[in-house]
Design a protein around this motif. Sequence first.
Motif, PDB file in Angstrom:
ATOM      1  N   ASN A 157       0.870  -1.174   0.000  1.00  0.00           N
ATOM      2  CA  ASN A 157       0.000   0.000   0.000  1.00  0.00           C
ATOM      3  C   ASN A 157       0.907   1.224   0.000  1.00  0.00           C
ATOM      4  O   ASN A 157       1.648   1.458   0.958  1.00  0.00           O
ATOM      5  CB  ASN A 157      -0.919   0.004   1.227  1.00  0.00           C
ATOM      6  N   PHE A 158       0.885   1.974  -1.093  1.00  0.00           N
ATOM      7  CA  PHE A 158       1.698   3.185  -1.205  1.00  0.00           C
ATOM      8  C   PHE A 158       0.832   4.344  -0.745  1.00  0.00           C
ATOM      9  O   PHE A 158       0.020   4.873  -1.486  1.00  0.00           O
ATOM     10  CB  PHE A 158       2.224   3.340  -2.637  1.00  0.00           C
ATOM     11  N   MET A 159       1.008   4.736   0.510  1.00  0.00           N
ATOM     12  CA  MET A 159       0.110   5.641   1.197  1.00  0.00           C
ATOM     13  C   MET A 159       0.844   6.896   1.641  1.00  0.00           C
ATOM     14  O   MET A 159       1.921   7.226   1.122  1.00  0.00           O
ATOM     15  CB  MET A 159      -0.527   4.912   2.379  1.00  0.00           C
ATOM     16  N   GLU A 160       0.283   7.598   2.595  1.00  0.00           N
ATOM     17  CA  GLU A 160       0.893   8.799   3.166  1.00  0.00           C
ATOM     18  C   GLU A 160       0.797   8.734   4.678  1.00  0.00           C
ATOM     19  O   GLU A 160      -0.086   8.059   5.232  1.00  0.00           O
ATOM     20  CB  GLU A 160       0.181  10.059   2.672  1.00  0.00           C
ATOM     21  N   ASP A 161       1.712   9.432   5.354  1.00  0.00           N
ATOM     22  CA  ASP A 161       1.571   9.548   6.803  1.00  0.00           C
ATOM     23  C   ASP A 161       0.517  10.617   7.097  1.00  0.00           C
ATOM     24  O   ASP A 161      -0.086  11.193   6.184  1.00  0.00           O
ATOM     25  CB  ASP A 161       2.916   9.838   7.473  1.00  0.00           C
ATOM     26  N   GLN A 162       0.301  10.906   8.359  1.00  0.00           N
ATOM     27  CA  GLN A 162      -0.749  11.861   8.728  1.00  0.00           C
ATOM     28  C   GLN A 162      -0.466  13.265   8.223  1.00  0.00           C
ATOM     29  O   GLN A 162      -1.374  14.073   8.071  1.00  0.00           O
ATOM     30  CB  GLN A 162      -0.924  11.875  10.255  1.00  0.00           C
ATOM     31  N   ALA A 163       0.816  13.545   7.921  1.00  0.00           N
ATOM     32  CA  ALA A 163       1.191  14.875   7.432  1.00  0.00           C
ATOM     33  C   ALA A 163       1.251  14.934   5.904  1.00  0.00           C
ATOM     34  O   ALA A 163       1.644  15.952   5.336  1.00  0.00           O
ATOM     35  CB  ALA A 163       2.545  15.276   8.017  1.00  0.00           C
ATOM     36  N   GLY A 164       0.888  13.838   5.241  1.00  0.00           N
ATOM     37  CA  GLY A 164       0.886  13.827   3.792  1.00  0.00           C
ATOM     38  C   GLY A 164       2.205  13.409   3.166  1.00  0.00           C
ATOM     39  O   GLY A 164       2.377  13.533   1.947  1.00  0.00           O
ATOM     40  N   LYS A 165       3.153  12.913   3.961  1.00  0.00           N
ATOM     41  CA  LYS A 165       4.436  12.460   3.442  1.00  0.00           C
ATOM     42  C   LYS A 165       4.330  11.005   2.971  1.00  0.00           C
ATOM     43  O   LYS A 165       3.582  10.205   3.540  1.00  0.00           O
ATOM     44  CB  LYS A 165       5.526  12.564   4.515  1.00  0.00           C
ATOM     45  N   ASP A 166       5.114  10.667   1.953  1.00  0.00           N
ATOM     46  CA  ASP A 166       5.071   9.317   1.396  1.00  0.00           C
ATOM     47  C   ASP A 166       5.416   8.257   2.435  1.00  0.00           C
ATOM     48  O   ASP A 166       6.394   8.385   3.181  1.00  0.00           O
ATOM     49  CB  ASP A 166       6.057   9.192   0.232  1.00  0.00           C
ATOM     50  N   LEU A 167       4.617   7.193   2.455  1.00  0.00           N
ATOM     51  CA  LEU A 167       4.812   6.079   3.378  1.00  0.00           C
ATOM     52  C   LEU A 167       4.416   4.797   2.635  1.00  0.00           C
ATOM     53  O   LEU A 167       3.245   4.602   2.325  1.00  0.00           O
ATOM     54  CB  LEU A 167       3.954   6.250   4.631  1.00  0.00           C
ATOM     55  N   ALA A 168       5.397   3.983   2.301  1.00  0.00           N
ATOM     56  CA  ALA A 168       5.137   2.749   1.555  1.00  0.00           C
ATOM     57  C   ALA A 168       5.160   1.556   2.498  1.00  0.00           C
ATOM     58  O   ALA A 168       6.110   1.376   3.258  1.00  0.00           O
ATOM     59  CB  ALA A 168       6.189   2.570   0.462  1.00  0.00           C
TER      60      ALA A 168
ATOM     61  N   PRO B 236      12.948 -25.636   8.688  1.00  0.00           N
ATOM     62  CA  PRO B 236      13.626 -24.510   8.027  1.00  0.00           C
ATOM     63  C   PRO B 236      13.012 -23.182   8.457  1.00  0.00           C
ATOM     64  O   PRO B 236      11.839 -23.112   8.831  1.00  0.00           O
ATOM     65  CB  PRO B 236      13.396 -24.775   6.541  1.00  0.00           C
ATOM     66  N   ALA B 237      13.815 -22.137   8.389  1.00  0.00           N
ATOM     67  CA  ALA B 237      13.396 -20.835   8.907  1.00  0.00           C
ATOM     68  C   ALA B 237      12.443 -20.136   7.944  1.00  0.00           C
ATOM     69  O   ALA B 237      12.770 -19.897   6.784  1.00  0.00           O
ATOM     70  CB  ALA B 237      14.615 -19.957   9.159  1.00  0.00           C
ATOM     71  N   LEU B 238      11.258 -19.817   8.450  1.00  0.00           N
ATOM     72  CA  LEU B 238      10.245 -19.075   7.696  1.00  0.00           C
ATOM     73  C   LEU B 238       9.753 -17.924   8.546  1.00  0.00           C
ATOM     74  O   LEU B 238       9.842 -17.959   9.779  1.00  0.00           O
ATOM     75  CB  LEU B 238       9.063 -19.977   7.333  1.00  0.00           C
ATOM     76  N   GLY B 239       9.206 -16.921   7.902  1.00  0.00           N
ATOM     77  CA  GLY B 239       8.676 -15.801   8.672  1.00  0.00           C
ATOM     78  C   GLY B 239       7.856 -14.851   7.830  1.00  0.00           C
ATOM     79  O   GLY B 239       7.498 -15.132   6.685  1.00  0.00           O
ATOM     80  N   ILE B 240       7.566 -13.723   8.432  1.00  0.00           N
ATOM     81  CA  ILE B 240       6.781 -12.667   7.800  1.00  0.00           C
ATOM     82  C   ILE B 240       7.572 -11.372   7.917  1.00  0.00           C
ATOM     83  O   ILE B 240       8.189 -11.115   8.957  1.00  0.00           O
ATOM     84  CB  ILE B 240       5.410 -12.507   8.504  1.00  0.00           C
ATOM     85  N   THR B 241       7.571 -10.576   6.868  1.00  0.00           N
ATOM     86  CA  THR B 241       8.273  -9.297   6.888  1.00  0.00           C
ATOM     87  C   THR B 241       7.334  -8.165   6.515  1.00  0.00           C
ATOM     88  O   THR B 241       6.556  -8.283   5.564  1.00  0.00           O
ATOM     89  CB  THR B 241       9.464  -9.296   5.911  1.00  0.00           C
ATOM     90  N   VAL B 242       7.413  -7.097   7.285  1.00  0.00           N
ATOM     91  CA  VAL B 242       6.764  -5.831   6.925  1.00  0.00           C
ATOM     92  C   VAL B 242       7.870  -4.861   6.539  1.00  0.00           C
ATOM     93  O   VAL B 242       8.811  -4.641   7.303  1.00  0.00           O
ATOM     94  CB  VAL B 242       5.940  -5.261   8.091  1.00  0.00           C
ATOM     95  N   GLN B 243       7.769  -4.308   5.354  1.00  0.00           N
ATOM     96  CA  GLN B 243       8.762  -3.373   4.834  1.00  0.00           C
ATOM     97  C   GLN B 243       8.133  -1.979   4.773  1.00  0.00           C
ATOM     98  O   GLN B 243       7.086  -1.796   4.165  1.00  0.00           O
ATOM     99  CB  GLN B 243       9.216  -3.811   3.442  1.00  0.00           C
ATOM    100  N   ILE B 244       8.787  -1.028   5.396  1.00  0.00           N
ATOM    101  CA  ILE B 244       8.294   0.345   5.413  1.00  0.00           C
ATOM    102  C   ILE B 244       9.295   1.246   4.705  1.00  0.00           C
ATOM    103  O   ILE B 244      10.476   1.271   5.065  1.00  0.00           O
ATOM    104  CB  ILE B 244       8.100   0.859   6.858  1.00  0.00           C
ATOM    105  N   GLY B 245       8.824   1.958   3.707  1.00  0.00           N
ATOM    106  CA  GLY B 245       9.633   2.983   3.057  1.00  0.00           C
ATOM    107  C   GLY B 245       9.167   4.343   3.546  1.00  0.00           C
ATOM    108  O   GLY B 245       8.021   4.743   3.322  1.00  0.00           O
TER     109      GLY B 245
END
Length: 330
Positions: A99-110, A155-164
Amino acid sequence: MHRLVAVLCALLVVAGCAAGGDLAKHKPYPRSTVKANAEAVSESGTQPTTPADGKPVDAAFAPDKLRLVNPCELLDRELLEQVGKPGQVSATGFSRCSNFMEDQAGKDLAVTIEVGQTMTSEAKNADKTLAGLKSYEQTLDNDACFVSVITQEKPALGITVQIGYKDGDACAPGRKVMEGALKTIRERGAVRNPAKDSLVTLDPCTLPDKAVVDAAATASHRQYPYGLHSCSWVGDDRELTFDLRSTYVPDDRKFDDKQTDVDLGGVKGYQLDNTGAFPSCTVKWVHRLDSGDDGEVVEVKSAGPKKSEFDRCAAAVAFAKGVLPKLPKA
């Protein structure tokens, strides 16, 4: 926004990335050969436990259940509104959503979440705990944070959240999104309802018969799962990789300009022969079509060092013909 997308692409390990809004389209699949670290594979909450080999830390995170998780349902608007102003979700393959969104101030937040990743270095370096799971965080140039949790160790498995996010602490929203996603999986699963002939529920490591694998990778092969939808078998002088995925399907089926048609026994395949220091031959075919130009594709790749003299295309085609009868039908 393109800067943030480019930053996130720098560390994505199982899919390509285009600096644009819809990551589900027009994207080549980047798997090439077994990862360099294949031999190792292939702040809150209670202290995590160490499960037995092949077992998840919690039944909710078993691989067969994670294959059914719809990653876009984990990025629901109510959760994302806690960290900013959500845009539209965009799925990539079976296991990733952005989700390519914005923070509360309107700045890019991916925001991107990926379910069922292979976690080789993350499992070794996990030094935090998040929602009762071992966790590892990695930052990139103060523009991105990767928050990973380990759902299975061997084997090692997981979940990743990536924030730009270059206008603040990218890890804080990453933890918030991860906690919400884990809560959703534990409480309601976020389960999709796949079509009867979908590939999404299949375990690529257990699907082929042993004889088919032995013929393609030699009887002395070693098996390496990669994520939830890919498996490799590595012999002394060759390897075979088997991938199942949801992806863009061109109308003309031209996945590559150099591909040639190949008969897989009543099914049309597309073969690509690559030369070089580690020559390979890839055979793929369209298993099913969804709406528009989305569909499910199977890819088989046979590869080995140049000194290994064997017919890579013959090996890939034979494996494809051997596994085709195992695939679900509508």
